[in-house]
Every structure is written in structure tokens, then in C-alpha cells.
Write an enzyme that holds these catalytic residues in place. Structure first.
Site, PDB file in Angstrom:
ATOM      1  CE1 TYR A   1      -3.639   2.634   0.444  1.00  0.00           C
ATOM      2  CE2 TYR A   1      -2.034   3.294   2.170  1.00  0.00           C
ATOM      3  CZ  TYR A   1      -3.335   3.647   1.503  1.00  0.00           C
ATOM      4  OH  TYR A   1      -4.133   4.685   1.386  1.00  0.00           O
TER       5      TYR A   1
ATOM      6  CB  SER B   1      -4.471  11.325   5.900  1.00  0.00           C
ATOM      7  OG  SER B   1      -5.453  10.872   4.972  1.00  0.00           O
TER       8      SER B   1
ATOM      9  CD  GLN C   1      -6.087  14.700   2.822  1.00  0.00           C
ATOM     10  OE1 GLN C   1      -6.354  13.920   3.730  1.00  0.00           O
ATOM     11  NE2 GLN C   1      -6.598  14.266   1.517  1.00  0.00           N
TER      12      GLN C   1
ATOM     13  CE1 TYR D   1      -8.028  12.524  -0.709  1.00  0.00           C
ATOM     14  CE2 TYR D   1      -7.991  11.451   1.349  1.00  0.00           C
ATOM     15  CZ  TYR D   1      -7.360  12.035  -0.077  1.00  0.00           C
ATOM     16  OH  TYR D   1      -6.270  11.375  -0.077  1.00  0.00           O
TER      17      TYR D   1
ATOM     18  CB  THR E   1      -6.561  15.931  -1.085  1.00  0.00           C
ATOM     19  OG1 THR E   1      -5.500  16.201  -0.203  1.00  0.00           O
ATOM     20  CG2 THR E   1      -5.995  15.109  -2.238  1.00  0.00           C
TER      21      THR E   1
ATOM     22  NE  ARG F   1      -4.367   4.556  -5.244  1.00  0.00           N
ATOM     23  CZ  ARG F   1      -4.781   5.517  -4.219  1.00  0.00           C
ATOM     24  NH1 ARG F   1      -4.891   4.772  -2.889  1.00  0.00           N
ATOM     25  NH2 ARG F   1      -5.132   6.554  -4.238  1.00  0.00           N
TER      26      ARG F   1
ATOM     27  CE  LYS G   1      -0.553  15.892  -0.934  1.00  0.00           C
ATOM     28  NZ  LYS G   1      -0.860  15.103  -2.048  1.00  0.00           N
TER      29      LYS G   1
ATOM     30  CG  HIS H   1      -2.877  11.242  -4.776  1.00  0.00           C
ATOM     31  ND1 HIS H   1      -3.988  11.972  -4.197  1.00  0.00           N
ATOM     32  CD2 HIS H   1      -2.892  10.125  -3.722  1.00  0.00           C
ATOM     33  CE1 HIS H   1      -4.446  11.496  -3.038  1.00  0.00           C
ATOM     34  NE2 HIS H   1      -3.697  10.175  -2.916  1.00  0.00           N
TER      35      HIS H   1
ATOM     36  NE  ARG I   1      -1.239   5.881  -2.653  1.00  0.00           N
ATOM     37  CZ  ARG I   1      -1.034   4.518  -2.299  1.00  0.00           C
ATOM     38  NH1 ARG I   1       0.132   4.258  -2.451  1.00  0.00           N
ATOM     39  NH2 ARG I   1      -1.991   4.160  -1.474  1.00  0.00           N
TER      40      ARG I   1
END
Length: 383
Positions: A25, A107, A128, A130, A156, A165, A255, A279, A282
Site C-alpha cells: 500500500y 489525513s 487534510q 477529502y 485534496t 492500484r 493539493k 498523488h 497513485r
């Protein structure tokens, strides 16, 4: 065991100490991982000018970003699930950053909540964000960040959908697991006794601290991956930046910008800063390296806002290269995640000290005595 020196050494330590799926990961990227490799290779191709007979007996590494003094122009980027790399990992990493005089950005998808991390430090952290579909929950999360003393918000924007991924699918971190897959994952965890004892058994709770109330039925990383697919908001637009701006009275950094037109728009809507970032390779594979995207963005944005960069930074030399191309600061993600997985808080502290020393050497040998004066004159240009 010999103490790791470089970030690549910490990567090897983390590979040995972490279960396979957790290391994959951290280490992996999207699709064929072209951009993941390009981030590193593009920085490696940049040549610094070695200068001589310059008084470099006194070097100025400190700088200021958004009213906060930094011991050097480096920040710990938001990294998801860091509490699964070491016991209460986000707290350990935040303490290491604080000891080094650097900001730590938590995060949204951290294991430790913002309240827990703040309680484990003596200085406010960055947060951060989301966007998820439940705006009421998002507003409450912003209020929690404020209550924790957070001054700087990193918004972000490059994850409207999750990148493909494939390493995570192969390792069993995401996707549907068969009973045999679950057995293999359990056996692999048991083969890493240090991690099993420190993280799996004694590092609980292993829920997503900032989102636990929004996802009460999630029981593991696979459930979480499905929850992200259903709840992360793919309709996010520039209007949503205005929504966040109305609810946050401190600096907001966008970001995930990789295109000059988007950087220009960010300046126009009133962002205080941006992070030039893909990122960490990713998300969309095949895009430019972050360091390649930096110069055209600087030509458009100039001094209208604070420009930061992340992606592929593995040493203090890399930091100086980014500064020379216009960035005011550099974020590192994998670097501190490797060190955390390989050595906990002490590992992150040691890695940051190494990067500081590397930056000092790079500055001295290029004749740069102050990071704030770094510019293209430090780089070799094609003639």
C-alpha cells in the site's frame, strides 16, 4: 542491526517489518506505475551546479509558511492509514515532525483521529480534507479540526475516483477476498511478529478515527475501500472550494494540481497555496512527474500564491532541486511512511535528520547559503 541511512534504506527496513499488504500500500502506485517511477527519475535527471570558494560556514535552512516557522522547507504530507504502519502511527509521526520543527498534516483517512493526534503533541497540526457526499459530516469535521487548533487546511482534489492500484488488489488490501485469501493474509501477518504485537494486538482501535461515525459498519480495509467508492464525492467542483472557504477562516491549500490552467484558477478563486502533485503516482498513471509540472505552473502563478510540491522526493538534494524550480516548500509522504514502518517515531526522526544534513550539504556545495534565495541559478541548464 545497522541503522538505516537513506530513505531507500528505510524502505528496505519497512519491507521486512510490515505485512506484505501494508508495505505494498505504501510502495505502490496506479496501473503500470509509470508516473510513480517518473516522479523519482525526473528529479534524478536534474543537475545541480557545483560552486566553489563561497563562504558557506553559515547556512540558513529555516523559512516561514502561512505564519509558521519551519526548521527547513519540508512538511510531512498526509498519508492514509499510517496507524497501521506503527502503533498509533500518526501520533508517532506528528511527534517526530514536531521535534524536527516541521508541520505534520493529518489525513482524513487516518487511523488516529485529529483529537488523538492533537492530544499527543504540544503544537497544532495541519489537516487534510477529502470531500464526502455528506456535507453535514464534512462541516462537523471542519469544526473538529478548528477545535483542535488547526490553522492550515490542505484540500485534496485529485481523488474524485480512486486510481486503479493493482498492487492493493493482488495483496488483498482491496477487492473481494476468498476464504483462502483471508487465510493467506492472516498467515502473512503472523509472520511479522513485531507488527502483530505492536500494531495489530496493541495498536487498537484500528478504525478510521476521523470517519468512524460516518462508517459505523466498516470492519476492515476491504469494507473501507468499498465505503470510499460509495461516499467520496465525484461531483466536487470549484464551487465546493467556495463551500469550504466559507467554513474555514484560515489558509487553504489546494493539493493535487498538475496543470497550469488549474493553478491559475486556484489563484483566481482565492486559494492561499497549492501543492503541485500527482498523488505520488497513485491516481492517473502516465501524467507528468510533479517536478516536471512545477516550472510551467510557476510561470503562470508566479508570486500570486504559495506553491509547494510533492512526489518523488527522497533526499535533501531533491528538496533543493524543487526549491530551485520555484517551490517554497516540499512535502514528503512515502519517505516518512517507510521510516515509520521501519522504525516508528525514532525512525521518522532519524530520517528527517538525514534529510536535513543532505540539504545542508547540497546547499554548501552549490554555494546556496539561504533556502529562501534558492533559484534556477543553482541548476545546470542545457546550452
Amino acid at each position: 542491526m545497522t541503522q538505516p541511512a537513506s530513505v531507500s534504506d528505510w524502505r528496505e527496513r519497512a519491507k521486512k517489518r510490515l505485512p506484505h499488504m501494508m508495505f505494498e500500500y505504501i510502495d505502490g502506485g496506479a496501473y503500470a506505475e509509470t508516473t510513480l517511477r517518473r516522479n523519482v527519475e525526473a528529479i534524478e535527471r536534474i543537475a545541480l551546479r557545483q560552486r566553489i570558494l563561497t563562504d558557506v560556514s553559515k547556512l540558513q535552512l529555516s523559512t516561514e509558511l502561512f505564519g509558521q516557522k519551519l526548521a527547513m522547507p519540508l512538511l510531512l504530507a498526509p498519508v492514509g492509514m499510517a496507524g497501521l504502519y506503527a502503533r498509533r502511527g500518526e501520533v508517532q509521526a506528528a511527534r517526530a515532525a514536531q521535534a524536527a520543527g516541521l508541520p505534520f498534516c493529518l489525513s482524513t483517512v487516518s487511523i488516529c483521529s485529529i483529537e488523538e493526534v492533537r492530544a499527543g503533541t504540544t503544537e497544532p497540526i495541519w489537516f487534510q480534507l477529502y470531500m464526502i457526499k455528506d456535507r453535514g459530516y464534512m462541516e462537523a469535521l471542519l469544526q473538529r479540526a478548528k477545535a483542535a487548533g488547526t490553522k492550515v487546511l490542505i484540500f485534496t482534489v485529485d481523488l474524485p475516483v480512486a486510481g486503479a492500484r493493482y498492487r492493493d488488489v493482488r495483496s488483498g488490501l482491496s477487492g473481494v477476498l476468498s476464504p483462502l485469501d483471508k487465510l493467506k493474509r492472516g498467515i502473512n501477518g503472523a509472520m511479522h511478529p513485531h507488527w502483530m504485537w505492536n500494531v495489530f494486538l496493541n495498536g487498537r482501535p484500528q478504525s478510521f478515527g476521523n470517519l468512524v461515525d460516518a462508517m459505523p459498519n466498516a470492519k476492515g480495509t476491504n469494507d473501507f475501500a468499498m465505503w470510499i467508492g460509495k461516499n467520496f464525492d465525484s461531483s466536487v467542483s470549484w464551487e465546493d472550494f467556495a463551500w469550504v472557504r466559507e467554513r474555514w477562516d484560515g489558509p487553504i491549500i489546494i493539493k493535487g494540481i498538475l496543470d497550469a490552467e488549474d493553478a491559475k484558477r486556484a489563484a483566481e478563486v482565492g486559494a492561499d497555496g497549492i501543492v503541485v502533485s500527482n498523488h505520488g503516482g497513485r491516481q492517473l498513471d502516465g501524467v507528468p512527474a510533479a517536478i516536471e509540472a512545477l516550472p510551467p505552473i510557476m510561470r503562470v502563478v508566479g508570486d500570486r500564491m504559495t506553491v509547494l510540491m510533492d512526489g518523488g522526493v527522497r533526499s535533501g538534494l531533491d528538496v533543493l532541486k524543487a526549491l530551485a524550480l520555484g517551490a517554497k516548500g516540499v512535502l514528503i509522504g512515502r519517505a516518512w511512511a517507510y521510516a515509520l514502518g521501519g522504525g516508528g517515531e525514532a525512525g521518522v526522526r532519524a530520517m528527517l535528520l538525514t534529510m536535513q544534513r543532505e540539504l545542508e550539504v547540497a546547499m554548501a556545495l552549490t554555494g546556496c547559503t539561504d533556502v529562501r534565495t534558492a533559484g534556477e541559478h543553482l541548476l545546470v541548464r542545457d546550452r
